[in-house]
Design an enzyme around this catalytic site. Structure first.
Site, short mmCIF file in Angstrom:
data_model
loop_
_atom_site.label_atom_id
_atom_site.label_comp_id
_atom_site.label_asym_id
_atom_site.label_seq_id
_atom_site.Cartn_x
_atom_site.Cartn_y
_atom_site.Cartn_z
N TRP A 29 -6.11 -3.98 -3.92
CA TRP A 29 -5.35 -3.96 -2.66
C TRP A 29 -4.93 -2.51 -2.39
O TRP A 29 -4.52 -1.81 -3.30
CB TRP A 29 -4.11 -4.85 -2.81
N PHE A 64 0.20 -7.66 -8.01
CA PHE A 64 0.82 -8.78 -8.72
C PHE A 64 0.04 -9.15 -9.98
O PHE A 64 0.63 -9.62 -10.97
CB PHE A 64 0.91 -10.00 -7.79
N GLU A 65 -1.26 -8.92 -9.98
CA GLU A 65 -2.11 -9.28 -11.12
C GLU A 65 -2.14 -8.21 -12.22
O GLU A 65 -2.77 -8.42 -13.28
CB GLU A 65 -3.55 -9.55 -10.65
N THR A 93 7.33 -9.10 5.95
CA THR A 93 7.91 -10.23 5.23
C THR A 93 8.46 -9.78 3.88
O THR A 93 8.34 -8.61 3.51
CB THR A 93 6.84 -11.32 4.98
N HIS A 95 7.27 -10.45 1.06
CA HIS A 95 6.23 -10.42 0.03
C HIS A 95 6.36 -9.17 -0.85
O HIS A 95 6.19 -9.23 -2.06
CB HIS A 95 4.86 -10.46 0.71
N ARG A 134 1.50 10.53 -2.24
CA ARG A 134 1.69 10.43 -3.69
C ARG A 134 0.39 10.08 -4.43
O ARG A 134 0.39 9.80 -5.63
CB ARG A 134 2.76 9.38 -3.99
C1 DLZ Z 1 -0.51 -10.45 -0.64
C2 DLZ Z 1 -0.26 -8.99 -0.83
C3 DLZ Z 1 0.46 -8.25 0.13
C4 DLZ Z 1 1.03 -8.86 1.37
N1 DLZ Z 1 0.65 -6.94 -0.01
C5 DLZ Z 1 0.14 -6.32 -1.10
C6 DLZ Z 1 0.34 -4.93 -1.29
O1 DLZ Z 1 0.93 -4.20 -0.47
N2 DLZ Z 1 -0.17 -4.37 -2.42
C7 DLZ Z 1 -0.84 -5.09 -3.38
O2 DLZ Z 1 -1.26 -4.53 -4.38
N3 DLZ Z 1 -1.03 -6.41 -3.20
C8 DLZ Z 1 -0.58 -7.03 -2.11
N4 DLZ Z 1 -0.77 -8.36 -1.94
C9 DLZ Z 1 -1.62 -9.09 -2.95
C10 DLZ Z 1 -0.82 -9.52 -4.21
O3 DLZ Z 1 -0.62 -8.41 -5.10
C11 DLZ Z 1 -1.61 -10.59 -5.00
O4 DLZ Z 1 -2.91 -10.14 -5.23
C12 DLZ Z 1 -1.67 -11.91 -4.23
O5 DLZ Z 1 -0.37 -12.35 -3.89
C13 DLZ Z 1 -2.37 -13.00 -5.10
O6 DLZ Z 1 -1.62 -13.25 -6.29
#
Ligand code: DLZ
Length: 160
Positions: A29, A64-65, A93, A95, A134
């Site tokens: 991401w 998140f992973e 949001t 999130h 950064r």
């Molecule tokens: C869903 C999501 C969102 C909205 N934003 C980011 C972000 O800015 N940076 C990032 O690394 N990941 C984002 N994700 C994905 C979550 O990290 C994760 O992959 C999903 O919620 C699935 O578990």
């Protein structure tokens, strides 16, 4: 080592990484930013003596992973330190908050559970420009900084 601007760090204060092994987990991401962090981290590890064979890079879908990707390294490979690289950009949001909380606590837990360094190389910014600044921009590259932290922590652990 400066924490704001890596250009000021004293190269002689960093131990040799010649005999150290590293895992790097990179979130896909915000790839433009995380790939720049990864590039910086690998280059810095190599600059301090780490070999290609001793650096293993894996990818996860999002920040998140990262802790689980780090745990895979801890469980499955002989690795001295793991660098977790991600970028979370504030959206409309909540999130952002949940991801930041999860990755932060997850990283703390890994450090203590495995008694080895898991380095928090996650940018948490208000917008994309702050992240670009950064990741090789005007505020340096936090991937470089994460790599130096990893080397220093392995060296510290070995000193006990
Ligand atoms: C869903 C999501 C969102 C909205 N934003 C980011 C972000 O800015 N940076 C990032 O690394 N990941 C984002 N994700 C994905 C979550 O990290 C994760 O992959 C999903 O919620 C699935 O578990």
């Amino acid at each position: 080592m400066a924490t704001k601007d890596l250009s000021a760090y004293d190269i002689n204060s960093v131990p040799s990484a010649e005999n150290m092994t590293f895992g790097i987990v990179v979130a896909e991401w915000n790839w433009e930013i995380t790939s720049a962090l990864a590039k910086g981290a690998v280059a810095t590890l190599k600059k301090h003596g780490a070999t290609d064979e001793n650096i293993s890079v894996k990818y996860v879908p999002g920040t998140f992973e990262l802790p689980l990707g780090g745990q895979f390294f801890a469980e499955m490979a002989n690795i001295d330190a793991v660098i977790l690289l991600g970028c979370v950009i504030q959206g409309e949001t909540r999130h952002f908050d949940y991801i930041c909380e999860g990755v932060t606590q997850g990283t703390v837990d890994l450090n203590l559970k495995y008694n080895k360094p898991f380095i928090f190389g996650v940018l948490t910014t208000n917008d994309e420009q702050q992240a670009l600044d950064r990741a090789g921009g005007k505020h340096g590259n936090k991937g470089d900084e994460a790599a130096i932290t990893a080397i220093k922590m392995v060296s510290l652990q070995r000193s006990f």
